[in-house]
Design an enzyme around this catalytic site. Structure first.
Site, PDB file in Angstrom:
ATOM      1  N   CYS A  33       0.818  -1.219   0.000  1.00  0.00           N
ATOM      2  CA  CYS A  33       0.000   0.000   0.000  1.00  0.00           C
ATOM      3  C   CYS A  33       0.844   1.257   0.000  1.00  0.00           C
ATOM      4  O   CYS A  33       0.325   2.348  -0.218  1.00  0.00           O
ATOM      5  CB  CYS A  33      -0.931   0.004   1.208  1.00  0.00           C
ATOM      6  SG  CYS A  33      -0.017   0.038   2.748  1.00  0.00           S
ATOM      7  N   CYS A 103      -1.921  -4.372   8.299  1.00  0.00           N
ATOM      8  CA  CYS A 103      -1.518  -3.033   8.754  1.00  0.00           C
ATOM      9  C   CYS A 103      -0.876  -3.116  10.132  1.00  0.00           C
ATOM     10  O   CYS A 103      -0.018  -2.295  10.463  1.00  0.00           O
ATOM     11  CB  CYS A 103      -2.711  -2.092   8.806  1.00  0.00           C
ATOM     12  SG  CYS A 103      -3.713  -2.144   7.320  1.00  0.00           S
TER      13      CYS A 103
HETATM   14 FE1  FES Z   1      -1.375   0.344   4.320  1.00  0.00          FE
HETATM   15 FE2  FES Z   1      -3.047  -0.212   6.208  1.00  0.00          FE
HETATM   16  S1  FES Z   1      -3.485  -0.056   4.108  1.00  0.00           S
HETATM   17  S2  FES Z   1      -0.923  -0.022   6.374  1.00  0.00           S
END
Ligand code: FES
Length: 124
Positions: A33, A103
């Site tokens: 992400c 995460c």
């Molecule tokens: Fe990247 Fe949560 S979506 S750390």
């Protein structure tokens, strides 16, 4: 989808910021992400974490898990803090949605990286 505790730590994160001249710094990123987290620790002569701060550029769950891990780690020895697992962080937040569990890796990894940084500096 988020528990009240997650929302609380997301909206009122604890221990945000930086420590000047920290004992150790850990920075990790999530390649999927692109989120980034940095944890700073200040360690006393008995290797107890007396202060800890974080900066997170990331999703709400990443911010909530960073905030929670600082609360779990403060006052602990480095060995105890090193053993805080991502599932302990998620449990302390009354759970995270399965899609957001990754995460919480960031928080545990960043704290371990900060402890490793401190230990490597001490060896020098
Ligand atoms: Fe990247 Fe949560 S979506 S750390």
């Amino acid at each position: 989808m988020y528990t009240e505790k997650v929302m609380d730590h997301f909206q009122n994160p604890r221990n945000v910021g930086e420590i000047e001249n920290p004992s150790g710094v850990g920075e990790v990123g999530n390649p999927t992400c692109g989120d980034m987290m940095t944890i700073y620790i200040d360690v006393d002569e008995n290797e107890i974490i007396r202060d800890i701060k974080f900066k997170t550029f990331g999703c709400g769950a990443a911010i909530a898990t960073s905030s929670m891990i600082t609360e779990l780690a403060i006052g602990k020895t480095l060995d105890e803090a090193y053993d805080i697992s991502k599932s302990q962080v998620a449990d302390a937040l009354d759970g995270l949605p399965p899609v957001k569990m990754h995460c919480s890796n960031l928080a545990a990894d960043a704290l371990q990286a900060a402890i490793e940084n401190y230990r490597s500096k001490k060896k020098e």
